[in-house]
Design a protein around this motif. Sequence first.
Motif, mmCIF file in Angstrom:
data_model
loop_
_atom_site.group_PDB
_atom_site.id
_atom_site.type_symbol
_atom_site.label_atom_id
_atom_site.label_comp_id
_atom_site.label_asym_id
_atom_site.label_seq_id
_atom_site.Cartn_x
_atom_site.Cartn_y
_atom_site.Cartn_z
ATOM 1 N N LEU A 187 101.474 34.000 -19.926
ATOM 2 C CA LEU A 187 101.311 35.241 -19.169
ATOM 3 C C LEU A 187 101.281 36.432 -20.123
ATOM 4 N N LYS A 188 100.210 37.210 -20.077
ATOM 5 C CA LYS A 188 100.123 38.413 -20.914
ATOM 6 C C LYS A 188 100.672 39.619 -20.177
ATOM 7 N N HIS A 189 100.289 39.785 -18.906
ATOM 8 C CA HIS A 189 100.913 40.816 -18.081
ATOM 9 C C HIS A 189 100.597 40.634 -16.598
ATOM 10 N N VAL A 190 101.444 41.247 -15.775
ATOM 11 C CA VAL A 190 101.274 41.305 -14.321
ATOM 12 C C VAL A 190 101.059 42.766 -13.954
ATOM 13 N N VAL A 191 99.985 43.055 -13.240
ATOM 14 C CA VAL A 191 99.625 44.448 -12.948
ATOM 15 C C VAL A 191 99.489 44.689 -11.451
ATOM 16 N N LEU A 192 100.135 45.752 -10.966
ATOM 17 C CA LEU A 192 99.985 46.234 -9.591
ATOM 18 C C LEU A 192 99.329 47.614 -9.694
ATOM 19 N N ARG A 193 98.055 47.682 -9.285
ATOM 20 C CA ARG A 193 97.309 48.928 -9.493
ATOM 21 C C ARG A 193 96.109 49.015 -8.561
ATOM 22 N N PRO A 194 95.862 50.202 -7.963
ATOM 23 C CA PRO A 194 96.712 51.407 -7.947
ATOM 24 C C PRO A 194 97.816 51.277 -6.899
ATOM 25 N N LEU A 195 98.764 52.186 -6.957
ATOM 26 C CA LEU A 195 99.858 52.202 -5.990
ATOM 27 C C LEU A 195 99.505 53.142 -4.839
ATOM 28 N N SER A 196 99.932 52.782 -3.641
ATOM 29 C CA SER A 196 99.685 53.632 -2.480
ATOM 30 C C SER A 196 100.783 54.691 -2.399
ATOM 31 N N VAL A 197 100.511 55.867 -2.936
ATOM 32 C CA VAL A 197 101.505 56.937 -3.010
ATOM 33 C C VAL A 197 102.012 57.317 -1.621
ATOM 34 N N ASP A 198 101.111 57.414 -0.668
ATOM 35 C CA ASP A 198 101.509 57.830 0.679
ATOM 36 C C ASP A 198 102.421 56.798 1.331
ATOM 37 N N LYS A 199 102.061 55.523 1.251
ATOM 38 C CA LYS A 199 102.881 54.471 1.852
ATOM 39 C C LYS A 199 104.235 54.349 1.161
ATOM 40 N N ILE A 200 104.229 54.494 -0.147
ATOM 41 C CA ILE A 200 105.485 54.411 -0.893
ATOM 42 C C ILE A 200 106.410 55.570 -0.526
ATOM 43 N N ALA A 201 105.849 56.756 -0.434
ATOM 44 C CA ALA A 201 106.646 57.932 -0.084
ATOM 45 C C ALA A 201 107.254 57.817 1.308
ATOM 46 N N HIS A 202 106.599 57.055 2.196
ATOM 47 C CA HIS A 202 107.106 56.850 3.555
ATOM 48 C C HIS A 202 107.821 55.506 3.703
ATOM 49 N N SER A 203 108.262 54.931 2.596
ATOM 50 C CA SER A 203 109.064 53.702 2.582
ATOM 51 C C SER A 203 108.411 52.526 3.299
ATOM 52 N N ASP A 204 107.130 52.303 3.002
ATOM 53 C CA ASP A 204 106.440 51.166 3.584
ATOM 54 C C ASP A 204 107.129 49.862 3.148
ATOM 55 N N LYS A 205 107.449 48.992 4.109
ATOM 56 C CA LYS A 205 108.225 47.786 3.832
ATOM 57 C C LYS A 205 107.489 46.804 2.914
ATOM 58 N N THR A 206 106.176 46.684 3.099
ATOM 59 C CA THR A 206 105.409 45.750 2.280
ATOM 60 C C THR A 206 105.379 46.186 0.822
ATOM 61 N N TRP A 207 105.178 47.483 0.609
ATOM 62 C CA TRP A 207 105.169 47.997 -0.760
ATOM 63 C C TRP A 207 106.557 47.925 -1.384
ATOM 64 N N ALA A 208 107.557 48.174 -0.590
ATOM 65 C CA ALA A 208 108.932 48.075 -1.099
ATOM 66 C C ALA A 208 109.213 46.647 -1.568
ATOM 67 N N GLU A 209 108.753 45.676 -0.777
ATOM 68 C CA GLU A 209 109.021 44.275 -1.103
ATOM 69 C C GLU A 209 108.288 43.841 -2.369
ATOM 70 N N VAL A 210 107.024 44.224 -2.519
ATOM 71 C CA VAL A 210 106.272 43.777 -3.688
ATOM 72 C C VAL A 210 106.804 44.414 -4.971
ATOM 73 N N ILE A 211 107.240 45.668 -4.894
ATOM 74 C CA ILE A 211 107.795 46.322 -6.083
ATOM 75 C C ILE A 211 109.137 45.695 -6.457
ATOM 76 N N ARG A 212 109.942 45.373 -5.460
ATOM 77 C CA ARG A 212 111.204 44.679 -5.735
ATOM 78 C C ARG A 212 110.934 43.318 -6.388
ATOM 79 N N GLU A 213 109.967 42.582 -5.847
ATOM 80 C CA GLU A 213 109.650 41.257 -6.385
ATOM 81 C C GLU A 213 109.129 41.362 -7.818
ATOM 82 N N LEU A 214 108.344 42.390 -8.093
ATOM 83 C CA LEU A 214 107.837 42.566 -9.445
ATOM 84 C C LEU A 214 108.994 42.823 -10.422
#
Length: 210
Positions: A113-140
């Motif tokens: 594994l050279k790297h794992v990339v999550l891109r781009p991030l959904s700024v609006d969903k993250i700012a509103h505590s979207d559960k799916t985005w919260a989960e994937v960032i935690r898992e990363l």
Amino acid sequence: MKIKATRCFCALTIALLAGCATQGGDNAKQEAPAARVEPSRATAPCADCGKASASKAAVDGNLAWRQGKAQDLTDARNLASWAQALKLPLTILVARAQKRDEATGKTEQVDALKHVVLRPLSVDKIAHSDKTWAEVIRELGKHAAQANAHEAQQIVVSITTRAKPRVVQWLNEGIASASNNQKPDIQIFEAKQEKDTALFYQPLDQKQFN
């Protein structure tokens, strides 16, 4: 390499068994009819084989490295499959990594594994505590911390000021949930636009890749 080493070990074992069997046969002829001596002679190959096996295992200095690389790659692929099923922009990059075995002087290469990339991030969903985005960032964050148990990892975050608090919180929660307490190196940069946002982790030593 592994197949070749196994064949060499088998050849060594066969040679030891043949040598011991010949020695036992000669002794039987010289000491006949004291056939009861033969069982004690038959136990010698087991001791010799054990010594040969221990010696061979000690020579394989890259075993833990190969196992760690294989585990990290498997974990990353599972993470990517799960994230992609949720339509999240997470990808992985695999490259050939190399390491010199200090015991033999040989350089070994494996897919890693050279790297794992999550891109781009959904700024609006993250700012509103979207559960799916919260989960994937935690898992990363969790996967990065677990990979850090095998070799030093680096997490890089490029995020807007608006979404930064949530990303950092979820990332730290993911790291804390890992099975080890080794925290990866974390670098955070400010992104001006959503298209410039990203979150990824990778081995700190990138010079190992071809």
